[in-house]
Design a protein around this motif. Sequence first.
Motif, short mmCIF file in Angstrom:
data_model
loop_
_atom_site.label_atom_id
_atom_site.label_comp_id
_atom_site.label_asym_id
_atom_site.label_seq_id
_atom_site.Cartn_x
_atom_site.Cartn_y
_atom_site.Cartn_z
N GLY A 157 7.23 8.98 -6.90
CA GLY A 157 7.51 10.07 -6.19
C GLY A 157 6.06 10.80 -5.19
O GLY A 157 6.73 10.86 -3.93
N ALA A 158 4.95 10.00 -5.19
CA ALA A 158 3.86 10.41 -4.15
C ALA A 158 4.16 9.73 -2.90
O ALA A 158 4.38 10.17 -1.69
CB ALA A 158 2.94 10.44 -4.76
N GLN A 159 4.61 8.98 -2.63
CA GLN A 159 5.22 7.35 -1.23
C GLN A 159 6.87 8.70 -1.35
O GLN A 159 6.19 9.18 0.53
CB GLN A 159 5.78 6.01 -1.81
N LYS A 160 7.28 9.71 -1.63
CA LYS A 160 8.24 9.79 -1.18
C LYS A 160 7.92 11.57 -0.34
O LYS A 160 8.18 11.70 0.77
CB LYS A 160 9.42 10.32 -2.17
N LEU A 161 7.14 12.21 -0.93
CA LEU A 161 6.89 13.19 -0.78
C LEU A 161 5.46 13.68 0.16
O LEU A 161 5.21 14.31 1.02
CB LEU A 161 6.45 13.77 -2.26
N PHE A 162 4.21 12.38 0.06
CA PHE A 162 3.21 12.43 0.67
C PHE A 162 3.36 11.63 1.64
O PHE A 162 2.37 11.39 2.77
CB PHE A 162 1.80 12.64 -0.25
N GLY A 163 3.86 9.94 1.46
CA GLY A 163 3.48 9.01 2.42
C GLY A 163 2.75 8.26 1.70
O GLY A 163 1.75 7.08 2.49
N TRP A 164 2.52 8.69 0.46
CA TRP A 164 0.51 7.98 -0.13
C TRP A 164 1.63 6.06 -0.89
O TRP A 164 2.58 5.97 -0.88
CB TRP A 164 0.19 8.36 -1.02
N PHE A 165 0.30 5.39 -0.76
CA PHE A 165 1.04 4.26 -1.58
C PHE A 165 1.37 3.29 -0.54
O PHE A 165 2.70 3.40 -1.27
CB PHE A 165 1.65 4.34 -2.69
N GLY A 166 1.91 3.31 0.79
CA GLY A 166 3.11 2.87 1.67
C GLY A 166 4.18 3.13 2.09
O GLY A 166 4.89 2.77 2.20
N GLY A 167 4.34 4.46 1.36
CA GLY A 167 5.37 5.44 1.44
C GLY A 167 5.91 5.85 2.51
O GLY A 167 4.81 5.57 3.52
N HIS A 168 6.61 6.35 2.76
CA HIS A 168 7.15 7.41 3.92
C HIS A 168 7.29 8.37 4.43
O HIS A 168 7.91 8.88 5.30
CB HIS A 168 8.77 6.39 4.54
N THR A 174 12.57 15.64 -0.68
CA THR A 174 12.30 16.53 -1.37
C THR A 174 12.42 16.34 -2.89
O THR A 174 11.67 16.33 -3.54
CB THR A 174 12.26 17.44 -1.47
N MET A 175 13.94 17.09 -2.90
CA MET A 175 14.29 17.21 -4.32
C MET A 175 14.19 15.60 -6.08
O MET A 175 13.46 15.72 -6.48
CB MET A 175 15.90 17.20 -4.56
N ALA A 176 14.54 14.61 -4.77
CA ALA A 176 14.12 13.45 -5.47
C ALA A 176 12.62 13.11 -6.01
O ALA A 176 12.35 12.50 -6.90
CB ALA A 176 14.34 11.88 -4.49
N GLY A 177 11.99 12.93 -4.82
CA GLY A 177 10.06 13.05 -4.78
C GLY A 177 8.99 14.08 -6.09
O GLY A 177 8.78 13.29 -6.84
N LEU A 178 10.45 15.53 -5.72
CA LEU A 178 9.63 16.48 -7.01
C LEU A 178 10.35 16.13 -8.98
O LEU A 178 9.52 15.84 -9.39
CB LEU A 178 10.44 17.63 -6.94
N ALA A 179 11.31 15.67 -8.68
CA ALA A 179 12.15 14.61 -10.03
C ALA A 179 10.74 13.45 -10.67
O ALA A 179 10.69 13.30 -11.34
CB ALA A 179 13.67 14.87 -10.09
N GLU A 180 10.09 12.52 -9.05
CA GLU A 180 9.95 11.67 -10.02
C GLU A 180 8.28 11.94 -9.44
O GLU A 180 7.98 11.54 -10.90
CB GLU A 180 9.89 10.83 -8.45
N ALA A 181 7.67 12.60 -9.18
CA ALA A 181 5.79 13.14 -9.38
C ALA A 181 5.90 13.94 -10.39
O ALA A 181 5.52 13.64 -11.06
CB ALA A 181 5.77 13.17 -7.36
N GLY A 182 7.07 14.97 -10.48
CA GLY A 182 6.96 16.63 -11.43
C GLY A 182 7.25 15.75 -12.98
O GLY A 182 5.94 15.30 -13.08
N GLY A 183 8.42 14.74 -12.55
CA GLY A 183 8.83 14.29 -13.88
C GLY A 183 7.94 12.86 -14.40
O GLY A 183 7.17 13.15 -15.62
N GLY A 184 6.91 12.29 -13.49
CA GLY A 184 6.41 11.66 -14.26
C GLY A 184 4.91 11.76 -14.26
O GLY A 184 4.51 12.03 -15.57
N VAL A 185 4.95 12.89 -13.47
CA VAL A 185 3.29 13.58 -14.33
C VAL A 185 3.06 14.26 -15.89
O VAL A 185 2.23 14.17 -16.74
CB VAL A 185 2.78 14.78 -13.05
N LEU A 186 4.32 15.00 -15.69
CA LEU A 186 4.89 16.19 -17.04
C LEU A 186 5.17 14.60 -18.63
O LEU A 186 4.46 14.79 -19.49
CB LEU A 186 5.71 16.81 -17.13
#
Length: 181
Positions: A26-37, A59-71
């Motif tokens: 999710g952070a790759q999608k939202l912020f470009g971290w860890f080699g993301g775009h 945005t929706m995929a990134g939030l679902a992955e990052a938010g769901g993953g952290v939770l």
Amino acid sequence: MGCYDRRDIGLLLLRLGTGGVLAAHGAQKLFGWFGGHGLEGTGQFMESVGFAPGRRSATMAGLAEAGGGVLLALGLATPAAGAAAAGAMAGAAAVHVPNGFFAQGGGYEYAASLGLSATGLAVTGPGRLSLDHALDHVLDRGWMVPAALGVTAAATAAVIGARNKRLRESVTVEQEMLFEE
């Protein structure tokens, strides 16, 4: 091990691993971290595989992955967290289905594994080493499991259905253009 048993330790490890991987993607999608775009590049990709508008889809995929993953990693709101992550992984799997099952050939194996792990955690619950347990399961009630999974399944089916319709329409337009030449 005190008051914790093997099941609690196992669920903690599963939550940390699955949640951590999902949060990183999710952070790759939202912020470009860890080699993301980031949102721009991921949005362009999403648009190219039929998810439109691309930036909103990213945005929706990134939030679902990052938010769901952290939770999931925290064991907080586990039914909703697992359902959100599973929905995102169903969308990812839909993109990879034409490539078969195995990830080495670009298949859906990886997305399916993450989605099934997230769903399993939503159904099973987070165990006693979790924030849900510490908060007396106020965000992890039994009725929340089918509600979260049902709402997510309906939303995911609508998103993937709209994507598939766009892809079919684009193929039809391309075929008509070829026919006219």
